[in-house]
Design a protein around this motif. Sequence first.
Motif, short mmCIF file in Angstrom:
data_model
loop_
_atom_site.label_atom_id
_atom_site.label_comp_id
_atom_site.label_asym_id
_atom_site.label_seq_id
_atom_site.Cartn_x
_atom_site.Cartn_y
_atom_site.Cartn_z
N TYR A 1 0.82 -1.21 0.00
CA TYR A 1 0.00 0.00 0.00
C TYR A 1 0.86 1.27 0.00
O TYR A 1 0.41 2.32 -0.46
N ALA B 1 2.01 1.57 -3.59
CA ALA B 1 0.89 2.04 -4.40
C ALA B 1 0.85 3.57 -4.44
O ALA B 1 0.62 4.18 -5.50
N GLY C 1 -3.52 0.56 -8.23
CA GLY C 1 -4.73 -0.10 -7.76
C GLY C 1 -4.50 -1.55 -7.40
O GLY C 1 -5.03 -2.04 -6.39
N LEU C 2 -3.71 -2.25 -8.20
CA LEU C 2 -3.39 -3.65 -7.91
C LEU C 2 -2.61 -3.78 -6.61
O LEU C 2 -2.88 -4.65 -5.78
N ASN D 1 -2.59 -1.69 -4.16
CA ASN D 1 -3.44 -1.28 -3.03
C ASN D 1 -4.49 -2.34 -2.69
O ASN D 1 -5.09 -2.29 -1.61
N SER D 2 -4.72 -3.29 -3.60
CA SER D 2 -5.73 -4.32 -3.36
C SER D 2 -5.20 -5.48 -2.53
O SER D 2 -5.96 -6.39 -2.18
N ILE D 3 -3.90 -5.48 -2.23
CA ILE D 3 -3.33 -6.53 -1.37
C ILE D 3 -3.62 -6.16 0.08
O ILE D 3 -3.11 -5.17 0.58
N PRO D 4 -4.46 -6.94 0.78
CA PRO D 4 -4.83 -6.58 2.16
C PRO D 4 -3.72 -6.90 3.16
O PRO D 4 -2.89 -7.79 2.93
N THR E 1 -4.79 -13.50 -0.51
CA THR E 1 -6.17 -13.91 -0.75
C THR E 1 -6.28 -14.64 -2.09
O THR E 1 -5.32 -14.71 -2.86
N HIS F 1 -4.24 -14.17 -5.61
CA HIS F 1 -3.02 -13.40 -5.33
C HIS F 1 -1.94 -13.66 -6.39
O HIS F 1 -1.27 -12.72 -6.83
N ARG G 1 -2.65 -11.73 -9.42
CA ARG G 1 -2.46 -10.30 -9.15
C ARG G 1 -0.97 -9.93 -9.21
O ARG G 1 -0.60 -8.91 -9.79
#
Length: 218
Positions: A30, A33, A45-46, A48-51, A157, A160, A163
């Motif tokens: 993040y 990102a 965006g990709l 930032n989508s990793i939690p 997730t 992954h 991604r």
Amino acid sequence: SIERTPSGYRVRVDGNWLETEQIFIGAPAYVAAKLLWPFDGALSGLLNSIPYNSSMTLSLIYDKKTFDHPLKGFGFLVPKRERKHLKACTWVNNKFNFRAADDKILLRCFFGGDSFAESDESLAQIAQDELRAIMSLQAKPLFHHVGRWADSMAQYTVGHKQRVEQIKTLMGQLPGIGIGGNGYNGIGVPDCIHSGKEAALSIAQKLGAAVTTHVAAR
């Protein structure tokens, strides 16, 4: 922040600008990102989508003479269906005996982000209560230490791998910039070190190729 220059990039650090040809971002996805948003919104965006989840460790130090439980093995994990607060406990003396004095016992307890708001004293008491229930441990620790890492544990997730492949493809369009850390191909410390070594090798190879090309041209 990062900006392009005619010869590469410049990075703003502590209010100063650093000119460079190569950049390695060894930070959570993040953070990467935010730094890469000006270059590629889809890539940002990709990333930032990793939690990420938060993590805490609690170290409990005991006098070996008063410790009333046999330490066979390396510790235990608490199944999710039986879990209250404590996720796992490592018996450090057995895993890394150089981390504890011979006359002391060191237990390292692991907690998730759901316990982040607890004070150090409250966390120590929770751990003692749960260790008493799990191990029948009655000994009292001499002291304790809490380590807190907010939003530090990447979560792999479903999807992954795909991604990360997309991230790798888009990163290929940003020459001179590499990323690494626990958000991509492994969450452990050795994995993070490996990602840094790979990036350093890639940079060295590119610089070596550039020098060779320059010499050949001359």
